[in-house]
Write a protein that holds these residues in place. Structure first.
Motif, PDB file in Angstrom:
ATOM      1  N   LYS A 133       0.806  -1.215   0.000  1.00 60.46           N
ATOM      2  CA  LYS A 133       0.000   0.000   0.000  1.00 60.46           C
ATOM      3  C   LYS A 133       0.843   1.272   0.000  1.00 60.46           C
ATOM      4  N   GLN A 134       2.023   1.194   0.589  1.00 65.69           N
ATOM      5  CA  GLN A 134       2.832   2.390   0.770  1.00 65.69           C
ATOM      6  C   GLN A 134       4.287   1.993   0.943  1.00 65.69           C
ATOM      7  N   LEU A 135       5.190   2.865   0.477  1.00 66.84           N
ATOM      8  CA  LEU A 135       6.618   2.647   0.630  1.00 66.84           C
ATOM      9  C   LEU A 135       7.266   3.930   1.156  1.00 66.84           C
ATOM     10  N   LYS A 136       8.184   3.753   2.106  1.00 69.46           N
ATOM     11  CA  LYS A 136       8.930   4.879   2.649  1.00 69.46           C
ATOM     12  C   LYS A 136      10.368   4.448   2.882  1.00 69.46           C
ATOM     13  N   LEU A 137      11.302   5.371   2.657  1.00 73.52           N
ATOM     14  CA  LEU A 137      12.681   5.101   3.022  1.00 73.52           C
ATOM     15  C   LEU A 137      12.819   5.213   4.533  1.00 73.52           C
ATOM     16  N   SER A 138      13.537   4.265   5.111  1.00 69.04           N
ATOM     17  CA  SER A 138      13.711   4.325   6.564  1.00 69.04           C
ATOM     18  C   SER A 138      14.697   5.412   6.956  1.00 69.04           C
ATOM     19  N   ASP A 139      15.768   5.537   6.157  1.00 71.06           N
ATOM     20  CA  ASP A 139      16.808   6.504   6.503  1.00 71.06           C
ATOM     21  C   ASP A 139      17.655   6.728   5.262  1.00 71.06           C
ATOM     22  N   TYR A 140      17.848   7.983   4.875  1.00 73.57           N
ATOM     23  CA  TYR A 140      18.624   8.284   3.679  1.00 73.57           C
ATOM     24  C   TYR A 140      20.103   7.939   3.835  1.00 73.57           C
ATOM     25  N   SER A 141      20.586   7.889   5.052  1.00 76.12           N
ATOM     26  CA  SER A 141      21.989   7.565   5.265  1.00 76.12           C
ATOM     27  C   SER A 141      22.245   6.063   5.283  1.00 76.12           C
TER      28      SER A 141
END
Length: 729
Positions: free
Chosen positions: A472-480
Motif C-alpha cells: 500500500k505504501q513505501l517509505k525510506l527508513s533513513d537516507y543515510s
C-alpha cells in the motif's frame, strides 16, 4: 508404405508450424525483454526484514503518518504506533490509543456497516507546534479530529472537532492531505456514501456535484511547491467523447493564499485548475497508461543537463479490465507549471467537441493565477474558472516516455519511493527507485539517464509481504542507510533490507548489477555497500553500463616521466590512481587479474601497456545472439528431421510395379474378379467370370435406332440372333 510417408510429411509440417510460432513468441518476448528482466529475484525467505504485525486478529489498515530521523509514526486500528527507525521496536511511551465511543460504534452498525468498519482508523497526523499535534480518524464513519499536547511524558487531549472534509469515512478510501503554514489542505469525500468528493481547506472547497471539476476521483498524493498546493489523482474523464467511459490521470493545483471569491463564491476556490498527465509509449498510436496509483516525493537532480530539475515519479497502470501493464513516468515541475499557463479547454454544449479557448476570450487577470486578495476578483474571472478548470495541453513525461514498463498477468505497480541522487565512486548521481506491487513484491531499480532519454534498470525483484498481500505504501527508513525500506501492507508493516551487496561473490556480478549502492572492493575481494567504506581507492563500479570486463583490466601503479625543460633534469613522479596492490588481489576470482601473476607475460615498458593486460575477454552472450542461435538450430533441426523422415519412409517402401496409382488400383480390382481368385464377388468356386454377359430370353424383333451401328451380336447354337449387353468393369 505410402501412408507411412504421408504421416512423416504431416509430422514435418507440424514441426514447421511449431517452430514458426515459437520464433514469433520469442520475438514478442524480446520486444519486452529490456523492461521485463530482473537481475536478481529473491523469494520471501531470501529477503531480510523485520515485521510489525499490530493487531494479530483484526485488520489494521496501516498508514505511515509521519517520519523523522529516529522514529516512524504508523496509524492503525484505534491506535497510533511509534516505531524505531533502526530495529522497528515500538516505543510504548509514544503510543496513542483512541477507540470510537460505544454510541458512534452502534450508530455505525445500524447504518449497515460491519464491526470491522465501525472502528477508528487513524488517517491524518500533523504537528502544529512543538509538543502539539492534530490527529484525525474515521471514527466509525463519523470523522473526528483531536488536538493532543505532550505533558508529563504522555499525550493528553485538548479539544475535539469534526473531521468532515478532512478525513475519509472509509479507511480504504484514497485520500490525501498536506499541512502548510498552519492550514490543512485535504482531498477526500465529505459524505457517508462517498459521493461528494472535494479538495478542501476551511472554508474553501471545490464545487458541489460539478463533474467538470471532480468526477469520481481517487486521490493519490499532494505536495506544496512554489505558491501552489498540487494534488495528484485519477478520475473519469469528462472530455472523453467516445462510447463508454475512461479514466485519466490528473494533476490539480490551488493557490496557497486563495481566500475565495466575491459574493456567493466566498467558500469556493478561485484558482482551481487541472491538467492531464501523459504517460504513454510514443508512436503513431500511443499506448497510454492512464490510471495513476502513487507518486514519489519531490526530488532534484541534473539528469544529463547543466541545470537542476525538480521531478516527481509516478506509478501509472492500465485499467483493471485490460492487459496488466504498469509504467513509471517522471514529470518535471517546470513542465507542470508551463501547462497551467497554456490554453484552457472548452465545450460549447453537451454534444460539442472540447476545443481550446481563444486567447482573446480569456479574461484579465488570467484565471488561476495567485493574487493578493481573491475576494475582489471580478465575477467574470470567478465564473470563467468554474467552467474552464481543465487545461488543453497534457503534462508530458520527462525524457519523452516511461522509464520503466512492465506487462504482467501476475501483478501491477501500486507504490513508489525514491532514494534520490545516490553518489557513485565516479562522482555520478543516480536515483534508486523502490516500486511496490499488488502481490507483495518490491522492485529495486535505478534510473539511468542517457542523453535526452532515460531507462530504469531493474536490479532486483523481492517478495517482501507474505501471502501475496498488496503493498500500500513505501517509505525510506533513513537516507543515510542504503537499501532499508518501510513496506506497508493492510495488516502488516515491514522494515526490509534490499541491499544485495553482501550476497554477491564475484567481481563481474557486482559490477553488472548496476546498483549505485554496491561496488567491488578489489583489496578485500568482496562486493561492499558504499555507505560503509571510507575510501574509494580500491573500488570498481559501473552503474551506467554495467561493464563487467572492467574487472579484467590491470590495476597497478603507473609511472610517468616529466622533463623539466629549464634545467633538463628528469623528475620522476609516481601517480597512484585506482591502483590495486598485488597482495590485495584474489587469486581465486578469475575475474580480477593484474597481469603480474603470469611468468610468461612480456615485460612492461614505460610508454606502452605490456604484460598480460589484455589476454582474455569475458564472453557474454546477449539476448539477440541467443535468438540467432535458436533460429539457426531450429532450421538445421527442421532439415535434418525432413531428411530422416524421408530416408525412414524409403527404407520400408518396396519398389513399385506400376508407374501410376490409378492403374494399380484397376489392376488389383480386376485381379480380385479374375478366375484364379475367390471372394465375396465370385458366385461359385473355380468358376470364371466372363466380362461379356449374355442376357438370355425370347428373341424380340430387331429395332431400328441410333445404336444399330457398331452393336455386338452373338449367334447361339440354335442359330438365333441375340442382343448382347456389355458390362464394363
Amino acid at each position: 508404405m505410402f501412408g507411412l510417408q504421408m504421416i512423416f510429411l504431416q509430422c514435418n509440417c507440424l514441426i514447421v508450424k511449431i517452430l514458426i510460432w515459437s520464433l514469433c513468441f520469442a520475438a514478442l518476448c524480446h520486444a519486452w525483454m529490456p523492461d521485463s528482466s530482473s537481475k536478481l529475484i529473491n523469494n520471501f525467505k531470501s529477503v531480510s526484514s523485520i515485521s510489525f504485525p499490530g493487531n494479530a486478529t483484526f485488520p489494521d489498515h496501516f498508514i505511515v503518518l509521519n517520519q523523522d530521523a529516529n522514529s516512524i509514526i504508523v496509524g492503525g486500528r484505534n491506535r497510533i504506533y511509534n516505531l524505531s527507525i533502526y530495529d522497528f521496536h515500538e516505543r510504548k511511551e509514544g503510543r496513542i490509543d483512541w477507540p470510537s465511543s460505544d454510541a458512534h460504534g452502534q450508530l455505525c452498525i445500524l447504518k449497515g456497516k460491519t464491526e470491522d468498519d465501525c472502528q477508528n482508523y487513524i488517517r491524518i497526523l500533523y504537528h502544529t507546534e512543538p509538543g502539539k499535534l492534530v490527529i484525525c480518524g474515521t471514527n466509525s464513519y463519523k470523522p473526528l479530529c483531536r488536538t493532543y499536547a505532550f505533558k508529563d511524558g504522555k499525550y493528553l487531549v485538548e479539544k475535539e472537532v469534526e473531521g468532515i472534509g478532512l478525513c475519509p469515512y472509509n479507511p480504504e478510501h484514497n485520500s490525501t492531505s498536506v499541512y502548510h503554514n498552519g492550514q490543512l489542505f485535504s482531498a477526500t469525500v465529505a459524505d457517508f456514501s462517498g459521493g461528494d468528493p472535494l479538495i478542501y481547506r476551511e472554508p474553501q472547497r471545490t464545487e458541489l456535484s460539478d463533474l467538470k471539476q471532480l468526477n469520481a476521483p481517487n486521490f493519490v498524493s499532494s505536495l506544496q511547491y512554489d505558491d501552489y498546493i498540487f494534488f495528484f489523482y485519477r478520475e473519469t474523464a469528462v472530455e472523453y467523447m467516445n462510447c463508454g467511459k475512461v479514466i485519466y490521470s490528473r494533476v490539480a493545483r490551488v493557490c496557497k493564499d486563495d481566500k475565495g471569491g466575491p459574493h456567493q463564491s466566498r467558500d469556493r476556490w478561485t484558482s482551481f485548475l487541472k491538467a492531464r498527465l501523459n504517460c504513454s509509449i510514443p508512436g503513431e498510436y500511443p499506448f497510454y497508461f492512464d490510471e495513476i496509483q502513487s507518486t514519489s516525493e519531490l526530488v532534484e537532480g541534473k539528469y544529463n543537463s547543466e541545470e537542476n530539475n525538480r521531478i516527481i515519479y509516478g506509478v501509472l497502470t492500465t485499467p483493471i479490465n485490460a492487459i496488466g501493464g504498469s509504467a513509471i513516468c517522471a514529470y518535471r515541475m517546470d513542465d507542470i507549471l508551463r501547462v497551467f499557463e497554456g490554453s484552457f479547454k472548452h465545450q460549447e454544449s453537451i454534444n460539442s467537441n472540447w476545443l481550446p479557448v481563444p486567447e482573446n476570450m480569456v479574461p484579465t487577470p488570467r484565471p488561476g493565477q495567485c493574487v493578493r486578495d481573491s475576494r475582489i476578483l471580478p465575477d467574470k474571472n470567478v465564473n470563467f474558472i468554474k467552467t474552464h478548470s481543465l487545461m488543453e495541453e497534457a503534462v508530458p513525461a520527462f525524457f519523452g516516455k516511461p522509464i520503466l514498463v512492465r506487462v504482467s498477468f501476475q501483478y501491477r505497480f501500486t507504490a513508489i519511493t525514491v532514494h534520490a541522487q545516490v553518489k557513485t565512486i565516479n562522482n555520478q548521481y543516480f536515483d534508486v527507485l523502490y516500486i511496490g506491487t499488488d502481490d507483495g513484491k518490491v522492485l529495486k531499480a535505478v534510473n539511468v539517464p542517457n542523453g535526452d532519454t532515460a531507462k530504469a534498470i531493474v536490479i532486483s525483484e523481492n517478495t517482501v509481504l507474505p501471502h501475496g498481500a498488496a503493498v500500500k505504501q513505501l517509505k525510506l527508513s533513513d537516507y543515510s542507510s542504503y537499501g532499508k525500506v518501510v513496506v506497508v501492507g493492510r495488516d502488516e508493516v515491514r522494515l526490509a533490507t534490499l541491499n544485495h551487496c553482501a550476497s554477491i561473490t564475484r567481481c563481474s556480478e557486482c559490477v553488472e548489477l548496476q546498483d549505485p549502492h554496491c561496488a567491488w572492493d578489489a583489496k578485500q575481494n568482496s562486493c561492499v555497500s558504499i555507505d560503509i567504506v571510507t575510501s574509494y581507492r580500491f573500488l570498481i563500479q559501473d552503474v551506467l553500463r554495467g561493464d563487467g570486463s572492467k574487472c579484467w583490466s590491470p590495476q597497478k601503479d603507473k609511472k610517468t616521466v616529466i622533463k623539466n625543460k629549464k634545467d633538463n633534469t628528469a623528475i620522476e613522479k609516481e601517480i597512484i590512481a585506482n591502483s590495486i596492490d598485488e597482495e590485495g588481489t584474489d587469486s581465486t576470482d578469475p575475474l580480477v587479474r593484474t597481469g603480474l601473476d603470469d611468468p610468461e607475460c612480456d615485460p612492461v615498458s614505460e610508454n606502452s601497456v605490456g604484460g598480460c593486460a589484455v589476454r582474455q575477454q569475458l564472453v557474454i552472450y546477449t539476448a539477440g545472439t541467443l535468438h540467432i542461435v535458436v533460429v539457426v538450430v531450429s532450421i538445421v533441426g527442421l532439415f535434418l528431421g525432413f531428411i530422416a523422415g524421408y530416408l525412414f519412409s524409403q527404407k520400408f517402401h518396396s519398389s513399385t510395379q506400376y508407374p501410376e496409382a490409378p492403374f494399380i488400383e484397376q489392376h488389383n480390382h480386376l485381379e480380385r474378379l479374375g478366375a484364379n481368385q475367390t471372394g465375396y464377388l465370385t458366385p461359385r468356386a473355380n468358376k470364371a467370370v466372363n466380362l461379356v454377359v449374355n442376357v438370355s430370353g425370347s428373341s424380340p424383333p430387331p429395332k431400328k435406332d441410333n445404336l444399330e451401328v457398331g452393336k455386338d451380336l452373338n449367334i447361339s447354337s440354335d442359330g438365333t440372333l441375340q442382343k448382347i449387353k456389355k458390362t464394363y468393369i
